[in-house]
Write an enzyme that holds these catalytic residues in place. Structure first.
Site: not given
Length: 381
Positions: A49, A84-85, A158, A189
């Site tokens: 990310d 994933n982003h 991740h 996070h």
């Protein structure tokens, strides 16, 4: 030997639709790069990310390029995986990190599952959805076999782990190989450091406040990255904290003291160097939400960058204990899953509850990406 471990920089994220918040994420990334240069590690790892979107805006790409070139000038190699982003989750999709190959970034991918930094093995895999966890486990077994001849071994992933996010994980803790000295994870996070197998499993957390529920964790543990020393038998991990560009101010105030509380809040935020993100909850008393909303906006909107408000008026129902009659409190997630049971499809359930979460947070872009990824993955198989 030391290395920097960071993740979840989410560059290009225009939180609440504000260009100022997008700039904040860029500023923190630049600060992280300078802190890494100042620490002079042997290399750096970014655990996914890097960007908010799989097609990042131009400034996000330029900011990443500038940072990676800065590390290259200082002879600090950087290894990275896609989160994933970073990618649209479809077959043969390429993450934007591939653009920086010639600038010194070494992308860990199915094609290049590991690298050697001196005598240190650095292996891993990009983000894999829960529906392909079996393939990920098989991939991890192969990476572990490739690492056995090396004394120092780092695994880069991740993924959400069931130990830390029991309802939204993609990988079970029992499926993570235990032979690595350091598991450099991204996706969660909040900062996490655990003893695991032959070493440590760690999430450095995001470098900025990506969602408002991260504020308490930031106040307790800070935001930033890790400096990891793997010279000894057990990795030594140091928090390197970053100074965020602006404050997130959370206040819960009584309706009966509304005007006094608004004056106090205004006094506090007037002394801040930059306009904060302000989250105010008004509770107690019988009041009109629309009228209080107007009062809050008139009193505070000019002195903060964004105002997010919530209301808990006192009603007859509020005064009763919701658990007195043995009934559970309202659970929207469970209601959605119940009403979608006829689909008998966990992917549909997770899409629906994920959309609820993102849309409740006002993040329309992430919701759109979720829908697009769902259908592209559906029709790609």
């Amino acid at each position: 030997m030391q290395f920097a471990h960071l993740a979840d920089t989410h560059m290009g994220y225009r939180q609440y639709g504000l260009s100022e918040r997008e700039n904040d994420f860029f500023e923190v990334f630049d600060q992280a790069i300078e802190e890494i240069v100042g620490e002079r590690p042997d290399f750096a790892i970014h655990s996914g990310d890097l960007f908010e979107y799989s097609r990042p805006p131009t400034r996000a790409l330029l900011t990443a390029q500038k940072g990676i070139l800065r590390l290259k000038e200082e002879k600090i190699p950087i290894y990275a995986i896609a989160g994933n982003h970073d990618v649209v989750m479809r077959k043969n999709a390429l993450p934007p990190q591939i653009l920086f190959k010639d600038f010194g970034l070494k992308l860990i991918s199915p094609r290049n599952p590991y690298y050697l930094e001196g005598d240190v093995f650095i292996g891993g895999a990009p983000y894999t959805s829960k529906y392909h966890s079996k393939q990920l486990v098989e991939r991890l077994e192969g990476i572990e076999k490739s690492s056995v001849d090396f004394d120092k071994r780092i695994l880069v992933l991740h993924q959400g782990i069931d130990r830390y996010i029991p309802y939204e994980y993609e990988l079970k803790i029992g499926d993570v190989p235990q032979s690595f000295n350091y598991c450099a994870f991204g996706h969660i996070h909040e900062r996490v450091v655990d003893d695991f197998g032959e070493g440590k499993l760690a999430y450095p957390g995001s470098t900025e406040i990506w969602r408002s529920n991260e504020v308490e964790g930031y106040r307790k543990n800070g935001k930033g990255f890790y400096l990891v020393d793997i010279s000894g038998d057990v990795p030594e991990i140091e928090n390197i904290d970053l100074k965020l560009p602006r404050e997130f101010v959370k206040e819960t105030i009584k309706y009966s003291h509304l005007q006094d509380e608004l004056s106090r809040i205004n006094q506090y935020i007037s002394n801040l160097p930059r306009k904060p993100i302000l989250m105010v909850t008004v509770e107690g008393g019988n009041f009109s939400r629309s009228e209080v909303y107007e009062t809050l906006n008139q009193a505070l909107s000019d002195s903060c960058l964004a105002l997010r408000s919530n209301y808990r008026p006192t009603t007859v129902e509020d005064e009763k204990n919701p658990f007195e009659d043995g009934k559970e409190a309202l659970d929207i997630k469970k209601m959605i899953e119940h009403n979608l049971k006829d689909f008998n499809n966990q992917q549909v359930n997770e899409l629906a509850t994920g959309l609820l979460r993102e849309l409740s947070d006002g993040d329309l872009k992430t919701a759109e990406d979720m829908v697009r990824n769902f259908y592209e993955e559906l029709y790609d198989h």
